[in-house]
Design a protein around this motif. Structure first.
Motif, short mmCIF file in Angstrom:
data_model
loop_
_atom_site.label_atom_id
_atom_site.label_comp_id
_atom_site.label_asym_id
_atom_site.label_seq_id
_atom_site.Cartn_x
_atom_site.Cartn_y
_atom_site.Cartn_z
N PHE A 194 8.84 12.40 -12.88
CA PHE A 194 9.34 11.52 -11.82
C PHE A 194 8.33 10.39 -11.65
O PHE A 194 7.13 10.63 -11.56
CB PHE A 194 9.48 12.31 -10.51
CG PHE A 194 10.79 12.11 -9.82
CD1 PHE A 194 11.82 13.01 -10.00
CD2 PHE A 194 11.02 11.01 -9.01
CE1 PHE A 194 13.05 12.84 -9.37
CE2 PHE A 194 12.22 10.83 -8.37
CZ PHE A 194 13.25 11.75 -8.55
N HIS A 195 8.82 9.15 -11.62
CA HIS A 195 7.93 7.99 -11.53
C HIS A 195 8.20 7.22 -10.23
O HIS A 195 9.35 6.94 -9.90
CB HIS A 195 8.15 7.05 -12.72
CG HIS A 195 8.17 7.76 -14.04
ND1 HIS A 195 7.01 8.21 -14.65
CD2 HIS A 195 9.19 8.09 -14.87
CE1 HIS A 195 7.34 8.79 -15.80
NE2 HIS A 195 8.65 8.73 -15.95
N ALA A 196 7.12 6.87 -9.54
CA ALA A 196 7.23 6.05 -8.32
C ALA A 196 6.34 4.83 -8.47
O ALA A 196 5.16 4.95 -8.78
CB ALA A 196 6.82 6.85 -7.09
N VAL A 197 6.93 3.64 -8.28
CA VAL A 197 6.16 2.40 -8.31
C VAL A 197 5.79 2.04 -6.87
O VAL A 197 6.67 1.77 -6.04
CB VAL A 197 6.97 1.26 -8.97
CG1 VAL A 197 6.13 -0.02 -9.01
CG2 VAL A 197 7.41 1.66 -10.37
N ILE A 198 4.49 2.05 -6.58
CA ILE A 198 4.01 1.86 -5.21
C ILE A 198 2.98 0.74 -5.18
O ILE A 198 2.13 0.64 -6.07
CB ILE A 198 3.39 3.15 -4.65
CG1 ILE A 198 4.35 4.34 -4.83
CG2 ILE A 198 3.02 2.99 -3.18
CD1 ILE A 198 3.76 5.67 -4.41
N ALA A 199 3.05 -0.11 -4.17
CA ALA A 199 2.07 -1.17 -3.96
C ALA A 199 1.47 -1.04 -2.57
O ALA A 199 2.00 -0.33 -1.71
CB ALA A 199 2.72 -2.54 -4.14
N ILE A 200 0.35 -1.73 -2.36
CA ILE A 200 -0.29 -1.75 -1.04
C ILE A 200 -0.04 -3.12 -0.41
O ILE A 200 -0.17 -4.15 -1.07
CB ILE A 200 -1.81 -1.49 -1.15
CG1 ILE A 200 -2.04 -0.14 -1.85
CG2 ILE A 200 -2.46 -1.50 0.22
CD1 ILE A 200 -3.50 0.18 -2.09
N LYS A 201 0.34 -3.12 0.84
CA LYS A 201 0.64 -4.38 1.54
C LYS A 201 -0.62 -5.23 1.67
O LYS A 201 -1.71 -4.71 1.99
CB LYS A 201 1.21 -4.07 2.92
CG LYS A 201 2.50 -3.27 2.89
CD LYS A 201 2.92 -2.83 4.29
CE LYS A 201 4.14 -1.92 4.22
NZ LYS A 201 4.52 -1.40 5.57
N PRO A 202 -0.52 -6.53 1.43
CA PRO A 202 -1.68 -7.43 1.52
C PRO A 202 -2.31 -7.38 2.92
O PRO A 202 -1.63 -7.24 3.93
CB PRO A 202 -1.09 -8.81 1.23
CG PRO A 202 0.17 -8.55 0.47
CD PRO A 202 0.71 -7.25 1.01
N GLY A 203 -3.63 -7.52 2.96
CA GLY A 203 -4.34 -7.60 4.23
C GLY A 203 -4.58 -6.27 4.92
O GLY A 203 -4.95 -6.26 6.10
N THR A 204 -4.36 -5.16 4.21
CA THR A 204 -4.50 -3.85 4.87
C THR A 204 -5.65 -3.03 4.31
O THR A 204 -5.70 -1.82 4.52
CB THR A 204 -3.19 -3.05 4.69
OG1 THR A 204 -2.95 -2.83 3.30
CG2 THR A 204 -2.01 -3.77 5.30
N VAL A 205 -6.60 -3.68 3.61
CA VAL A 205 -7.65 -2.92 2.94
C VAL A 205 -8.50 -2.12 3.94
O VAL A 205 -8.93 -0.99 3.63
CB VAL A 205 -8.53 -3.86 2.09
CG1 VAL A 205 -9.31 -4.84 2.97
CG2 VAL A 205 -9.46 -3.06 1.20
#
Length: 279
Positions: free
Chosen positions: A101-112
């Protein structure tokens, strides 16, 4: 005059002290930097006095600048990445099915800052997403029999994606896509599927042959109908008067021929003779 050596010694000691302090200061300088596609969490390591802590963030590619303090950076990749989980799960019919099972996930900008302080920094996926992701997949897969999994793979992926988006709604993470990878059946199931497909192919061929035979039969029936109709028409036209007319015409043509002698023998009630040639 006796004070000069003492003064010179004091000056040398002072110069050396300044050099040592300056060297220590230089050795303690840092220049945190962040590469492209990442955001950096800049923080100061605790000193003898003070607690250190968060200093700011960087959006790569960039650097924080030379600092006399012990500033360092934790860089977090903000770009979409594919996270793959391998499964071996009992389907609804108690057969072990292996798949990815593959999930493509990103992190929202400015939330480091939030990612580092609340979600484990670089280990955010393992700490916050992975087990929930795996639970959603298991729950969906176990609703189906093993053979039905391939037919419903798109629906399974959509359902898992919907649940993950709801789970991550208030977090710095966003789901871009969820996909079911290769599904591998036990050997016994694979053989059964192959036999079923072969039987379906044979049945399809038989249905085609049946349709061809039906069409051939329809053609023969139509041909027979045509022959019968033709015979009916011919029989309707072969009346005694018509036959007598044809016989008289034949006799006339033979009488006019100079190449042979014809003998007419009357026979029958209609007066039509049998015709015999005599050399």
């Amino acid at each position: 005059m006796f004070n000069k050596p003492s003064s010179l010694k004091h000056t040398l000691i002072k110069t050396a002290s300044v050099s040592i302090i300056f060297g220590i200061a230089l050795s303690g300088c840092t220049n945190p930097n962040t590469p492209a596609g990442q955001e950096g969490y800049v923080f100061e390591k605790p000193r003898i006095f003070g607690a250190g802590g968060y200093r700011g963030s960087l959006i790569g590619p960039s650097n924080y600048g030379v600092s006399l303090w012990r500033n360092e950076v934790i860089n977090i990749d903000m770009r979409p990445n594919t996270y793959t989980e391998n499964f071996k799960i009992l389907a609804n019919d108690d057969l072990n099915i292996s798949f990815n099972f593959h999930a493509v996930i990103a992190i929202k900008p400015g939330t480091v800052q939030e990612v580092v302080e609340k979600f484990g920094a670089e280990n955010w996926y393992q700490r916050f997403v992975r087990e929930t992701f795996r639970t959603y997949v298991r729950d969906e897969v176990q609703k189906y029999d093993s053979v039905a999994l391939k037919e419903n793979r798109t629906g399974i992926a959509d359902s898992v994606e919907t649940k993950l988006k709801l789970y991550l709604a208030d977090s710095p993470f966003q789901i871009n896509n969820v996909v079911v990878g290769n599904i591998n059946y036990p050997e016994i199931v694979a053989r059964a599927v192959e036999k079923k497909l072969a039987a379906q192919q044979l049945l399809s061929e038989k249905e085609t042959q049946k349709e061809i035979a039906q069409k051939d039969a329809e053609i023969r029936i139509e041909e027979a109908k045509g022959i019968a109709e033709a015979q009916k028409i011919i029989n309707a036209t072969l009346t005694p008067n018509y036959l007598q007319h044809e016989a008289i015409n034949a006799q006339r043509h033979m009488a006019d021929s100079p190449n042979h002698t014809t003998v007419y023998i009357p026979v029958g009630t209609n007066g039509i003779p049998l015709i015999k040639n005599s050399k």
